[in-house]
Design a protein around this motif. Structure first.
Motif, PDB file in Angstrom:
ATOM      1  N   ALA A 177     -30.618  67.745 -17.530  1.00  0.00           N
ATOM      2  CA  ALA A 177     -30.534  66.250 -17.937  1.00  0.00           C
ATOM      3  C   ALA A 177     -31.746  65.853 -18.864  1.00  0.00           C
ATOM      4  O   ALA A 177     -31.599  65.279 -19.810  1.00  0.00           O
ATOM      5  N   ALA A 178     -32.902  66.662 -18.659  1.00  0.00           N
ATOM      6  CA  ALA A 178     -33.984  66.465 -19.754  1.00  0.00           C
ATOM      7  C   ALA A 178     -33.682  67.089 -21.160  1.00  0.00           C
ATOM      8  O   ALA A 178     -34.017  66.152 -21.887  1.00  0.00           O
ATOM      9  N   ALA A 179     -32.922  67.949 -21.135  1.00  0.00           N
ATOM     10  CA  ALA A 179     -32.299  68.338 -22.479  1.00  0.00           C
ATOM     11  C   ALA A 179     -31.359  67.248 -23.130  1.00  0.00           C
ATOM     12  O   ALA A 179     -31.603  67.219 -24.396  1.00  0.00           O
ATOM     13  N   LEU A 180     -30.658  66.585 -22.303  1.00  0.00           N
ATOM     14  CA  LEU A 180     -29.785  65.690 -22.871  1.00  0.00           C
ATOM     15  C   LEU A 180     -30.361  64.471 -23.353  1.00  0.00           C
ATOM     16  O   LEU A 180     -30.086  63.962 -24.550  1.00  0.00           O
ATOM     17  N   PHE A 181     -31.638  63.997 -22.851  1.00  0.00           N
ATOM     18  CA  PHE A 181     -32.565  63.151 -23.471  1.00  0.00           C
ATOM     19  C   PHE A 181     -33.903  63.922 -24.517  1.00  0.00           C
ATOM     20  O   PHE A 181     -34.716  63.014 -24.927  1.00  0.00           O
ATOM     21  N   ASP A 182     -33.375  64.784 -24.965  1.00  0.00           N
ATOM     22  CA  ASP A 182     -34.429  65.662 -25.950  1.00  0.00           C
ATOM     23  C   ASP A 182     -35.907  65.662 -25.284  1.00  0.00           C
ATOM     24  O   ASP A 182     -36.700  65.631 -26.017  1.00  0.00           O
ATOM     25  N   GLU A 183     -35.774  66.004 -23.864  1.00  0.00           N
ATOM     26  CA  GLU A 183     -36.980  65.894 -23.274  1.00  0.00           C
ATOM     27  C   GLU A 183     -37.334  67.339 -22.639  1.00  0.00           C
ATOM     28  O   GLU A 183     -38.365  67.612 -21.925  1.00  0.00           O
ATOM     29  N   MET A 184     -36.568  68.196 -23.390  1.00  0.00           N
ATOM     30  CA  MET A 184     -36.918  69.673 -23.053  1.00  0.00           C
ATOM     31  C   MET A 184     -36.324  70.580 -24.228  1.00  0.00           C
ATOM     32  O   MET A 184     -35.142  70.503 -24.716  1.00  0.00           O
ATOM     33  N   GLN A 185     -37.433  71.226 -24.976  1.00  0.00           N
ATOM     34  CA  GLN A 185     -36.934  71.931 -26.078  1.00  0.00           C
ATOM     35  C   GLN A 185     -36.518  73.242 -25.742  1.00  0.00           C
ATOM     36  O   GLN A 185     -36.939  74.015 -24.670  1.00  0.00           O
ATOM     37  N   GLU A 186     -35.614  73.930 -26.542  1.00  0.00           N
ATOM     38  CA  GLU A 186     -34.849  75.213 -26.323  1.00  0.00           C
ATOM     39  C   GLU A 186     -36.040  76.093 -25.984  1.00  0.00           C
ATOM     40  O   GLU A 186     -35.780  77.120 -25.110  1.00  0.00           O
ATOM     41  N   GLU A 187     -37.269  76.055 -26.595  1.00  0.00           N
ATOM     42  CA  GLU A 187     -38.108  77.286 -26.660  1.00  0.00           C
ATOM     43  C   GLU A 187     -38.910  77.268 -25.522  1.00  0.00           C
ATOM     44  O   GLU A 187     -39.597  78.074 -25.016  1.00  0.00           O
ATOM     45  N   GLU A 188     -38.974  75.861 -24.700  1.00  0.00           N
ATOM     46  CA  GLU A 188     -39.797  76.025 -23.540  1.00  0.00           C
ATOM     47  C   GLU A 188     -39.045  76.040 -22.367  1.00  0.00           C
ATOM     48  O   GLU A 188     -39.521  76.181 -21.192  1.00  0.00           O
ATOM     49  N   ALA A 189     -37.528  76.002 -22.276  1.00  0.00           N
ATOM     50  CA  ALA A 189     -36.613  75.746 -21.248  1.00  0.00           C
ATOM     51  C   ALA A 189     -37.000  77.050 -20.234  1.00  0.00           C
ATOM     52  O   ALA A 189     -36.951  76.819 -18.999  1.00  0.00           O
ATOM     53  N   ALA A 190     -36.768  78.230 -20.914  1.00  0.00           N
ATOM     54  CA  ALA A 190     -36.802  79.161 -19.885  1.00  0.00           C
ATOM     55  C   ALA A 190     -38.195  79.440 -19.058  1.00  0.00           C
ATOM     56  O   ALA A 190     -38.132  79.873 -17.993  1.00  0.00           O
ATOM     57  N   SER A 191     -39.123  79.230 -19.804  1.00  0.00           N
ATOM     58  CA  SER A 191     -40.354  79.131 -19.247  1.00  0.00           C
ATOM     59  C   SER A 191     -40.725  78.245 -18.197  1.00  0.00           C
ATOM     60  O   SER A 191     -41.241  78.182 -17.071  1.00  0.00           O
ATOM     61  N   TYR A 192     -39.891  76.907 -18.384  1.00  0.00           N
ATOM     62  CA  TYR A 192     -39.788  75.893 -17.400  1.00  0.00           C
ATOM     63  C   TYR A 192     -39.135  76.272 -16.150  1.00  0.00           C
ATOM     64  O   TYR A 192     -39.633  76.058 -14.853  1.00  0.00           O
ATOM     65  N   LEU A 193     -38.051  76.999 -16.576  1.00  0.00           N
ATOM     66  CA  LEU A 193     -37.399  77.363 -15.151  1.00  0.00           C
ATOM     67  C   LEU A 193     -38.149  78.689 -14.526  1.00  0.00           C
ATOM     68  O   LEU A 193     -38.299  78.491 -13.249  1.00  0.00           O
ATOM     69  N   SER A 194     -38.706  79.559 -15.301  1.00  0.00           N
ATOM     70  CA  SER A 194     -39.534  80.293 -14.673  1.00  0.00           C
ATOM     71  C   SER A 194     -40.634  79.919 -13.615  1.00  0.00           C
ATOM     72  O   SER A 194     -40.979  79.977 -12.643  1.00  0.00           O
ATOM     73  N   GLY A 195     -41.439  78.657 -14.226  1.00  0.00           N
ATOM     74  CA  GLY A 195     -42.489  78.045 -13.460  1.00  0.00           C
ATOM     75  C   GLY A 195     -41.851  77.226 -12.329  1.00  0.00           C
ATOM     76  O   GLY A 195     -42.378  77.248 -11.237  1.00  0.00           O
ATOM     77  N   LEU A 196     -40.698  76.871 -12.644  1.00  0.00           N
ATOM     78  CA  LEU A 196     -39.884  76.047 -11.374  1.00  0.00           C
ATOM     79  C   LEU A 196     -39.777  76.997 -10.162  1.00  0.00           C
ATOM     80  O   LEU A 196     -40.103  76.634  -8.980  1.00  0.00           O
ATOM     81  N   LEU A 197     -39.219  77.931 -10.371  1.00  0.00           N
ATOM     82  CA  LEU A 197     -38.681  79.016  -9.421  1.00  0.00           C
ATOM     83  C   LEU A 197     -40.014  79.638  -8.856  1.00  0.00           C
ATOM     84  O   LEU A 197     -40.067  79.564  -7.474  1.00  0.00           O
ATOM     85  N   ILE A 198     -41.052  80.058  -9.657  1.00  0.00           N
ATOM     86  CA  ILE A 198     -42.050  80.493  -9.024  1.00  0.00           C
ATOM     87  C   ILE A 198     -43.024  79.497  -8.400  1.00  0.00           C
ATOM     88  O   ILE A 198     -43.452  79.840  -7.207  1.00  0.00           O
TER      89      ILE A 198
END
Lengths: 292, 292
Positions: free
Chosen positions: A212-233
């Motif tokens: 949802a954040a990506a749909l509102f341009d609040e999540m950039q492609e280059e940070e999304a994988a690291s965000y997911l990693s931080g979320l899971l860890i």
């Protein structure tokens, strides 16, 4: 003496001097998944044959090589267990030119009776843990382990499917479209993910929030994988802390991963330190010195 | 009047009598993912062209057809929003033989500012919700929605990536080896999974527990997929209940899924009931009767 940490995707070999110093090391991609049944002796010889010809006659191995898919299955040793227990449970396997023994893994059950298992991590943990008292050890990876180690024995532990969940969710859900999983680590995105994990709502909801954040341009492609990693860890760390920990947490593993776990622990305000990278070698040596 | 619920993977068309009764219905796999840009008018004509020739001149559509990947993007309407708001935000698109309008989806933000979105579910929810007062609605699926609806307006909602997480984790992790995902639903395995979700330790740890239980022959292949389903749905329900709910929960969706959510809610002691399966049709009719 030779020590082998033979896991699913790699084989790490160590050669020890009589005083325990590591005088040779090899790191190969010959994990047990690459070895056909019956070919374990030949694979071992291909990696350390020259050391055997050189006179080494004792080989001690830990890790998935002792699983059902390995050289020979060695039953799990129930916790609490320490170096003496591992040594007593080692199993000899036929090998023409040397005394080859496989170490068991460890098992335990949580208070609801659900089992836990590890193979290889126990040797790293007992190689890294120092002195008396209680230590909490975290060994991040595809199947991250958290263990309580007390007076040289693993008391109990938990496993989190964090690394595998990252791989599956980042590649095989709608999240795949919005992330570049070859992008370099993005510290800001990782921190945002850890921070999100500490808010309520649950992991499954936090996963959709990325989309949802990506749909509102609040999540950039280059940070999304690291965000997911931080979320899971972050979710893993939060769950592990619920069980109670004895800081500082001792982190074992490759720098790339332990740095991320260190950053997540720092966000939770939990002190941590990094173990000697040769923890597996130390553990193998310590067990070997207790073998009959 | 024709109502179209045009989602990602399916297109459902309804024909209404002047009093709102559904007198025709079609369910096709022509979801927006199967439609090339520019081919939406032809696809619509292929599905309901005979009804148009028969004299229908008003067509109202909801769902992903109003997304960036659809016929034309219609901006999200912020919550709280009800039938009047949806009607006022409908957007007309060019179509030779009829007045075709697209409804917006809804958006909201949680108290941390993280956005939420839906497209199509709001029409089902407002078609299912009856009377005044507060209702909690659950609409399970790949992206499960939980909404608070009060006096005919969606106040706020959350989304959980449960269905997609199930697909990714069951097929693309070590869990894939130990489950038969074509096995029939196993009620006992599902219940075990829900029960596990209510114990501490976190979802990532509960996922590995499935693997470890199989190693000890405490998880059979025919129950493992249902256990995973129960585990994920249980975590979703637990997270949703944290937000507070107004029982009975109103479940919208196909029987196969709502039966599972009903079983999970029962395990949590939360009363629930199932909505009329024509909720989308009712919602489209109710909005249409408010259009200028």
């Amino acid at each position: 003496m030779l020590g082998i940490d033979w896991g699913t995707s790699s084989l790490r070999a160590y050669r020890f001097a009589p005083d325990g110093r590591v005088i040779g090391r090899r790191d190969t991609p010959r994990g047990i998944l690459t070895v056909a049944p019956g070919e374990f002796p030949d694979t071992l010889r291909a990696v350390v044959g020259d050391w055997i010809e050189d006179g080494e006659r004792r080989i001690l191995m830990c890790g998935m090589v002792g699983s059902r898919q390995g050289w020979q299955e060695v039953p799990y040793l129930p916790c609490p267990a320490g170096l003496d227990g591992l040594a007593a449970a080692a199993v000899a396997v036929p090998f023409p030119d040397a005394d080859v023994r496989l170490l068991p893994g460890l098992s335990c059950r949580d208070r609801h009776g659900v089992p836990e298992v590890m193979r290889g991590e126990e040797t790293q943990m007992l190689g890294a843990a120092m002195g008396d008292g209680e230590t909490t050890i975290c060994l991040p990876g595809s199947h991250s382990k958290w263990a309580r180690v007390q007076d040289g024995r693993v008391i109990d532990f938990t496993t989190h499917l964090t690394g595998e969940a990252f791989a599956a969710l980042s590649a095989h859900t709608i999240l795949a479209r919005m992330m570049n999983d070859r992008a370099p680590h993005h510290a800001g995105g990782f921190e945002r993910g850890v921070a999100r994990s500490r808010q309520g709502g649950g992991l499954l909801r936090h996963l959709f929030g990325l989309r949802a954040a990506a749909l509102f341009d609040e999540m950039q492609e280059e940070e999304a994988a690291s965000y997911l990693s931080g979320l899971l860890i972050g979710h893993e760390v939060a769950a592990a802390l619920e069980d109670g920990v004895a800081p500082p947490i001792l982190l074992i593993g490759a720098d790339r991963l332990t740095a991320r776990y260190g950053a997540a622990l720092a966000a939770f305000g939990i002190p941590h330190r990094k173990a000697d990278p040769d923890a597996a070698a130390h553990g193998l040596w310590r067990v070997a010195s207790r073998l009959a």
